[in-house]
Design an enzyme around this catalytic site. Structure first.
Site, PDB file in Angstrom:
ATOM      1  CD  GLU A   1      -8.731   1.151   4.625  1.00  0.00           C
ATOM      2  OE1 GLU A   1      -7.529   1.510   4.522  1.00  0.00           O
ATOM      3  OE2 GLU A   1      -9.667   1.807   4.157  1.00  0.00           O
TER       4      GLU A   1
ATOM      5  CE  LYS B   1      -9.117   2.003  -2.970  1.00  0.00           C
ATOM      6  NZ  LYS B   1      -9.795   2.730  -1.905  1.00  0.00           N
TER       7      LYS B   1
ATOM      8  NE  ARG C   1      -2.162   3.756   3.978  1.00  0.00           N
ATOM      9  CZ  ARG C   1      -1.690   3.755   2.739  1.00  0.00           C
ATOM     10  NH1 ARG C   1      -2.402   4.257   1.754  1.00  0.00           N
ATOM     11  NH2 ARG C   1      -0.506   3.261   2.471  1.00  0.00           N
TER      12      ARG C   1
ATOM     13  CG  PHE D   1      -2.533  -2.913   3.372  1.00  0.00           C
ATOM     14  CD1 PHE D   1      -1.537  -2.006   3.096  1.00  0.00           C
ATOM     15  CD2 PHE D   1      -3.755  -2.453   3.839  1.00  0.00           C
ATOM     16  CE1 PHE D   1      -1.739  -0.649   3.278  1.00  0.00           C
ATOM     17  CE2 PHE D   1      -3.971  -1.083   4.037  1.00  0.00           C
ATOM     18  CZ  PHE D   1      -2.948  -0.189   3.751  1.00  0.00           C
TER      19      PHE D   1
ATOM     20  CD  GLU E   1      -2.715  -6.543  -0.552  1.00  0.00           C
ATOM     21  OE1 GLU E   1      -3.206  -5.826   0.332  1.00  0.00           O
ATOM     22  OE2 GLU E   1      -1.503  -6.595  -0.791  1.00  0.00           O
TER      23      GLU E   1
ATOM     24  NE  ARG F   1      -5.616   8.744   1.988  1.00  0.00           N
ATOM     25  CZ  ARG F   1      -5.060   9.707   1.282  1.00  0.00           C
ATOM     26  NH1 ARG F   1      -4.677  10.816   1.887  1.00  0.00           N
ATOM     27  NH2 ARG F   1      -4.889   9.571  -0.007  1.00  0.00           N
TER      28      ARG F   1
ATOM     29  NE  ARG G   1      -3.159   9.796  -5.860  1.00  0.00           N
ATOM     30  CZ  ARG G   1      -4.020   9.237  -5.010  1.00  0.00           C
ATOM     31  NH1 ARG G   1      -4.424   8.007  -5.202  1.00  0.00           N
ATOM     32  NH2 ARG G   1      -4.481   9.907  -3.982  1.00  0.00           N
TER      33      ARG G   1
ATOM     34  CE  LYS H   1      -7.704   5.403  -6.729  1.00  0.00           C
ATOM     35  NZ  LYS H   1      -8.187   6.423  -5.843  1.00  0.00           N
TER      36      LYS H   1
HETATM   37  P1  ATP Z   1      -9.924   6.714  -2.025  1.00  0.00           P
HETATM   38  O1  ATP Z   1     -10.596   8.036  -2.157  1.00  0.00           O
HETATM   39  O2  ATP Z   1     -10.249   5.759  -3.137  1.00  0.00           O
HETATM   40  O3  ATP Z   1      -9.991   6.106  -0.670  1.00  0.00           O
HETATM   41  P2  ATP Z   1      -7.267   7.530  -1.505  1.00  0.00           P
HETATM   42  O4  ATP Z   1      -6.711   8.704  -2.211  1.00  0.00           O
HETATM   43  O5  ATP Z   1      -7.615   7.692  -0.075  1.00  0.00           O
HETATM   44  O6  ATP Z   1      -8.472   7.029  -2.346  1.00  0.00           O
HETATM   45  P3  ATP Z   1      -6.003   5.466  -2.928  1.00  0.00           P
HETATM   46  O7  ATP Z   1      -4.594   5.631  -3.328  1.00  0.00           O
HETATM   47  O8  ATP Z   1      -6.989   5.711  -3.969  1.00  0.00           O
HETATM   48  O9  ATP Z   1      -6.262   6.337  -1.637  1.00  0.00           O
HETATM   49  O10 ATP Z   1      -6.268   4.017  -2.411  1.00  0.00           O
HETATM   50  C1  ATP Z   1      -5.517   3.509  -1.422  1.00  0.00           C
HETATM   51  C2  ATP Z   1      -6.343   3.502  -0.158  1.00  0.00           C
HETATM   52  O11 ATP Z   1      -7.142   2.319  -0.099  1.00  0.00           O
HETATM   53  C3  ATP Z   1      -5.424   3.395   1.022  1.00  0.00           C
HETATM   54  O12 ATP Z   1      -5.107   4.673   1.493  1.00  0.00           O
HETATM   55  C4  ATP Z   1      -6.181   2.584   2.038  1.00  0.00           C
HETATM   56  O13 ATP Z   1      -6.856   3.442   2.921  1.00  0.00           O
HETATM   57  C5  ATP Z   1      -7.213   1.838   1.239  1.00  0.00           C
HETATM   58  N1  ATP Z   1      -7.020   0.378   1.203  1.00  0.00           N
HETATM   59  C6  ATP Z   1      -7.993  -0.545   1.385  1.00  0.00           C
HETATM   60  N2  ATP Z   1      -7.543  -1.787   1.238  1.00  0.00           N
HETATM   61  C7  ATP Z   1      -6.226  -1.691   0.959  1.00  0.00           C
HETATM   62  C8  ATP Z   1      -5.209  -2.668   0.677  1.00  0.00           C
HETATM   63  N3  ATP Z   1      -5.456  -3.955   0.653  1.00  0.00           N
HETATM   64  N4  ATP Z   1      -3.962  -2.191   0.425  1.00  0.00           N
HETATM   65  C9  ATP Z   1      -3.695  -0.871   0.422  1.00  0.00           C
HETATM   66  N5  ATP Z   1      -4.624   0.082   0.675  1.00  0.00           N
HETATM   67  C10 ATP Z   1      -5.884  -0.325   0.941  1.00  0.00           C
END
Ligand code: ATP
Length: 592
Positions: free
Chosen positions: A308, A258, A263, A348, A256, A278, A426, A432
């Site tokens: 998102e 990103k 979020r 998503f 998917e 979040r 996590r 990712k």
């Molecule tokens: P980052 O600092 O990279 O945003 P994070 O710690 O907030 O990281 P990660 O686990 O790294 O979160 O990545 C997941 C985040 O990516 C989700 O919290 C969401 O906000 C975002 N996101 C964007 N597109 C998607 C998707 N298709 N599915 C799930 N999450 C997505």
């Protein structure tokens, strides 16, 4: 007549004092165990836990005390019979509103005719009322309630009443520590995993405490997603290359985009729509447009979906970066902002649906299919772009498309039978793969400020570098990984100075493990995004200590602040020690 025994607030204040003086995580847990065993009812234990973390209501409720420092000063002055000015001057001298209240109550000139003994229940209920007062005369009523408590308080009680009122209790107790203590107090350490699982789907520490108190392990195991209470978000691990991703998932995955937005977890309960961030705060007010779209374009009356929100250029429909969305954080003029910065919602996941019930234990493809049936897509709402890859090459192709479209990269999600929604975790079910791949470290780190250091020269009287820590999730402590003083503009340093002053402590916080001693300690609250050249072995940092080498930990080399304050993350959402160890291992694999 049944006479209900209630815990005195003074007993709780004495526990607070003990907690304030502890320097270790284990000792802190033991004190909490003793405290929880003194609770007299399931309602009382919920109130004790909320007071312990200094929050009358969890953030998802969106109810705050709304007491400014000025109002607290006025309440202390009224309760003790002094002028506001005298109280204010003393605060300027000592800098801690708790100490001020304690001092003035101990030398009060005014005594109430009938001193009423404070109970935990009474104090909690009064704070609850303060949260709920609004409209005309609200300020006077709030002051009356708080001074009413202070009039009946002991000096020690006054110390904590004032700090709770100020939203700055500083006990260093966090939800995870409470979960540990609850498991031990009412069962055993073996309960901990189930208790945490329950907390991940119902992150309301007071509710968890009362469930465990009245129903034990059985009731805890039955906790499930509930409309109106946000679920802790599932997060992704990271890998460096499509090859590794293919190998890790055995080729059974979906890809998917990103998106680089915010979020949102969206709950609909008939006419009510709640939007949670979040960090599980209620941010419905920031997204009136999303509320409309959800009602209009998603079939069903009761559901929980996740997606998102991405800012788009109103003229071209192009996606804009995350920072643009920050303008939505304002309280006023939201209607104008909604027009200037429209968003499109990329859904998503679905976690609950009226026909199916809870979906978090169902595999991803089933959830995704249901989501497809639920949504009528248009410009303001659609499902995240998705593809099922047949080869490593497909991952590359889709990655380039994602970057082209203004996304950060891909989320590669496991599509096997085991692909449940892992609330609060996590794990490897989501991986990712981001754009800044192989530029310096693959990914930025989100680190917690735990100490400050003064520099020489131009930065003079304000701190110029900060001791930064990762989160060790297993032990619920923070471990240092670098000092960072690069990347800050002068304005950002001024801002940091203001922020750290609020959380400054004279002793090391109980949940911080450090070999270095900074000029002063800071309660783990502030999360900064940091990049670095690489991870190295270091004898002076506690992150990963003894894991790679016996008497050394891991440190970041050439760490730099990216300019992004991660206000959307709690300290417990920071990069974990485990992740840094993994990043170090990956780096070794690449560099050799
Ligand atoms: P980052 O600092 O990279 O945003 P994070 O710690 O907030 O990281 P990660 O686990 O790294 O979160 O990545 C997941 C985040 O990516 C989700 O919290 C969401 O906000 C975002 N996101 C964007 N597109 C998607 C998707 N298709 N599915 C799930 N999450 C997505």
């Amino acid at each position: 007549m049944v006479f209900m025994v209630r815990m005195r607030f003074l007993s709780l204040a004495k526990y607070f004092e003990k907690l304030e003086l502890t320097s270790g995580r284990i000792e802190m847990t033991n004190i909490l165990v003793d405290l929880f065993r003194e609770a007299k009812s399931s309602e009382e234990i919920a109130k004790i836990t909320y007071l312990l973390i200094g929050e009358i209501h969890p953030p998802y409720i969106g109810l705050e005390l709304g007491l400014s420092e000025k109002l607290i000063i006025r309440s202390i002055a009224i309760a003790a019979g002094y002028d506001n000015k005298e109280v204010e001057d003393f605060l300027l001298k000592v800098g801690d509103i708790g100490k001020v209240a304690e001092e003035f109550i101990s030398k009060r000139k005014q005594y109430s005719l009938y001193i009423e003994e404070l109970t935990v229940e009474g104090v909690y209920n009064t704070f609850d009322k303060i949260c709920r007062i609004s409209g005309e005369g609200a300020i006077t009523d709030k002051v009356n309630y708080l001074s009413g408590l202070l009039i009946n308080a002991d000096p020690l009680e006054a110390r904590y009443l004032a700090r709770i009122a100020d939203g700055n209790l500083r006990l260093g107790v966090a939800d995870m520590t409470i979960l540990d203590a609850l498991s031990i107090a009412f069962g055993s350490k073996e309960w901990r995993k189930d208790v945490e699982d329950a907390y991940n789907v119902m992150p309301d520490i007071g509710k968890i405490a009362s469930i465990i108190y009245s129903g034990g392990l059985e009731a805890i195991k039955n906790v499930d997603v509930t409309i109106g209470i946000p679920v802790r978000p599932m997060l992704a691990e990271r890998l460096q290359s499509p090859e590794e991703i293919w190998e890790k998932t055995g080729g059974k995955l979906i890809l998917e985009y990103k998106y680089d937005g915010e979020r949102l977890q969206i709950h609909r309960d008939n006419d009510n729509v709640y939007i949670f961030s979040r960090r599980l705060e209620n941010i419905t007010n920031q997204f009136p447009d999303v509320v409309e779209v959800v009602k209009r374009n998603i079939h069903g009356e009761r559901f929980i979906v996740e997606g998102e929100a991405v800012a788009v250029n109103p003229e071209t429909g192009e996606m804009l970066p995350f920072q643009v969305l920050m303008h939505r954080k304002r309280k006023y003029d939201i209607d104008r902002i909604v027009k200037e910065i429209p968003v499109t919602l990329k859904l998503f996941d679905v976690l609950y649906h009226e026909d199916e019930g809870s979906l978090i234990k169902k595999p991803l493809l089933k959830r995704r299919k249901l989501l497809e049936r639920m949504v009528e897509p248009d410009d303001s709402i659609s499902l995240s772009e998705m593809m099922i890859p047949n080869s490593i090459d497909d991952i590359w192709k889709f990655f380039h498309l994602a970057i082209e479209a203004g996304c950060e990269g891909l989320l590669c999600k496991s599509a096997g039978e085991e692909s449940i929604y892992q609330a609060g975790a996590r794990g490897w079910l989501w991986i990712k793969f981001k754009r800044d791949y192989r530029a310096e470290l693959t990914d930025t780190l989100d680190l917690v400020v735990v100490g400050a250091l003064y520099g020489r020269g131009r930065k003079g009287g304000i701190p110029s570098s900060f001791l930064m820590a990762v989160y060790d999730k297993e032990n619920d402590v923070f471990k240092t990984v670098c000092k960072v003083g690069t990347g800050f503009t002068d304005e950002q340093l001024q801002l940091m100075d203001k922020m750290v002053r609020e959380y400054r402590l004279d002793r090391k916080p109980a949940r911080v493990e450090s070999i270095m001693t900074p000029d002063f300690w800071i309660e783990p609250k502030i999360v900064l995004e940091i990049t670095a050249a690489e991870i190295t072995i270091s004898p002076v940092h506690t992150c990963g200590y003894g894991v790679i080498e016996d008497e050394a930990g891991l440190a970041l080399r050439f760490p730099r602040f990216t300019g992004r304050f991660r206000e959307d993350k709690a300290p417990e959402d920071a990069t974990t020690e485990k992740e840094v160890i993994e990043m170090f291992r990956m780096q070794r694999k690449i560099i050799g």
